[in-house]
Design a protein around this motif. Structure first.
Motif, PDB file in Angstrom:
ATOM      1  N   ILE A  37       0.880  -1.282  -0.118  1.00  0.00           N
ATOM      2  CA  ILE A  37      -0.051  -0.141  -0.111  1.00  0.00           C
ATOM      3  C   ILE A  37       0.984   1.341  -0.092  1.00  0.00           C
ATOM      4  O   ILE A  37       0.456   2.114  -0.509  1.00  0.00           O
ATOM      5  N   THR A  41       0.738   4.198  -2.629  1.00  0.00           N
ATOM      6  CA  THR A  41       0.384   5.656  -1.855  1.00  0.00           C
ATOM      7  C   THR A  41       1.330   6.581  -2.554  1.00  0.00           C
ATOM      8  O   THR A  41       1.260   7.906  -2.550  1.00  0.00           O
ATOM      9  N   TYR A  62      -0.751   2.209   8.928  1.00  0.00           N
ATOM     10  CA  TYR A  62      -1.632   2.113   7.806  1.00  0.00           C
ATOM     11  C   TYR A  62      -2.604   3.330   7.845  1.00  0.00           C
ATOM     12  O   TYR A  62      -2.804   4.067   6.722  1.00  0.00           O
ATOM     13  N   SER A  66      -3.443   6.251   4.668  1.00  0.00           N
ATOM     14  CA  SER A  66      -4.923   6.767   4.137  1.00  0.00           C
ATOM     15  C   SER A  66      -5.012   7.904   4.247  1.00  0.00           C
ATOM     16  O   SER A  66      -5.527   8.512   3.473  1.00  0.00           O
ATOM     17  N   ALA A  69      -2.949   9.558   1.615  1.00  0.00           N
ATOM     18  CA  ALA A  69      -3.783   9.334   0.110  1.00  0.00           C
ATOM     19  C   ALA A  69      -4.800  10.503  -0.112  1.00  0.00           C
ATOM     20  O   ALA A  69      -5.342  10.789  -1.109  1.00  0.00           O
ATOM     21  N   GLN A  70      -5.384  10.648   1.187  1.00  0.00           N
ATOM     22  CA  GLN A  70      -6.436  11.674   0.977  1.00  0.00           C
ATOM     23  C   GLN A  70      -5.939  13.187   1.169  1.00  0.00           C
ATOM     24  O   GLN A  70      -6.899  14.224   1.369  1.00  0.00           O
TER      25      GLN A  70
END
Lengths: 242, 101
Positions: A37, A41, A62, A66, A69-70
């Motif tokens: 991931i 990313t 993790y 995320s 990524a946002q």
């Protein structure tokens, strides 16, 4: 005298490595996936491995991906990491009660490796734990985490899909394996685990707080409640004896 | 490597390490009140309960997946197997499960 102490620490170091093997197995799929991931990313290989080496905290790593990524800023990522990982304070405080009187330096060093998993394994050991044991345990878990993060980045989803899926249960199976032997001999353990699980489910389902706080609060509530009932029962028993 | 990401990683490392390290320094060699000692001794088992549930239900989309994995682990552990066997047993049962369903 000094040499017998050194021998004991060396034996316990080996014992720690052995205890760490189930964690190393459990970390493998999670670290591989983290590496994968991280790559998608947009992190560099160096950044991915560096994060696993310096932070060494699965859930927080993790979440940071995320958030990145946002497009969320680094200050929020650091703050979220703090909130997610504050539960380790409780674990270290608990383990401190069980730890032998090693030097401050040794404690400051091995405390870096306190995770949900290393804590659970160390805390369910019979008797006390010393620095030798903790270094063996943490080193095994840490090596798996760092090596497989890097491998995950490089080879990606190399493992068969079915095996990857079934390995996602590994750490939970380990937690169950650590809990059940104590449940069989001590009914208090059942109350503690079931109460904390119930509180955590309520907090999680109701979405009142983040997962990090939910675990902290559920653990504390359960530990305090069970201890209060026990203290109360004990004082009643002493009164009855008099 | 980007400078911003490196600063972020270092920040994450610091805020993760401090809660891990502080109790070992703060409470070293101190005798805590008996009630607090009791609470801290309860923490491992309460933590395990909270770590397992409800998270195990959500490891895959199929809620049965986690439940079957947990049940398999519980049975193997109850029979007295060591932790590694519990982990391997649970993985094997789930591999069979996803093979057939």
């Amino acid at each position: 005298m000094e040499s017998t102490l050194a021998v004991k620490q060396a034996t316990d170091f080996k014992k720690g490595i052995q205890s760490g093997i189930s964690i190393a197995i459990g970390y493998m799929p999670i670290a591989l996936t983290f590496g994968l991931i991280a790559k998608t990313t947009g992190l560099a290989l160096g950044e991915t491995v560096m994060m696993s080496m310096l932070v060494f905290a699965g859930a927080a790593q993790y979440i940071s991906l995320s958030l990145l990524a946002q497009g969320i800023g680094i200050f929020e990522v650091i703050l979220t990491t703090f909130i997610v990982n504050i539960r380790h304070f409780l674990m270290s405080a608990s383990l401190n009660e069980k730890a032998e009187e090693d030097t401050v330096g040794a404690r400051i060093a091995y405390s870096f490796g306190i995770t949900d998993e290393t804590f659970s394994v160390a805390a369910t050991q019979a008797g006390t734990v010393n620095a030798g044991y903790m270094f063996g345990l943490n080193l095994t878990a840490y090596s798996s985490w760092v090596v497989f993060s890097g491998l995950g980045y490089l080879v990606g989803a190399g493992l068969p899909q079915t095996l990857q899926e079934s390995m996602s249960v590994a750490l939970y199976a380990m937690f169950v394996g650590l809990l059940v032997p104590s449940m069989k001999t001590n009914v208090k353990v059942i109350y503690l685990a079931v109460l904390a699980a119930a509180f955590n489910s309520i907090f999680t389902m109701a979405e009142w707080m983040s997962t990090g706080w939910a675990i902290v609060l559920a653990t504390l509530l359960s530990a305090v409640l069970v201890e209060t009932v026990e203290t109360f029962k004990k004082s009643r028993r002493t009164e009855a004896d008099e | 490597m980007s400078r911003e990401i490196i600063i972020m990683i270092i920040g994450m490392a610091v805020v993760t390490y401090i809660p891990r390290m502080l109790p070992f320094v703060m409470f070293r060699g101190k005798e805590l009140p008996p009630f607090l000692q009791g609470v801290l001794k309860n923490v491992p088992f309460a933590t395990l309960g909270a770590l397992i549930f409800p998270a195990i239900l959500f490891i895959q989309e199929d809620i049965w997946y986690g439940l079957i994995g947990a049940a398999a682990a519980f049975i193997v552990a109850f029979l007295g197997a060591n932790v590694i066997l519990v982990v391997i047993g649970s993985i094997s049962v789930l591999t069979l499960y996803s093979y057939f369903f």
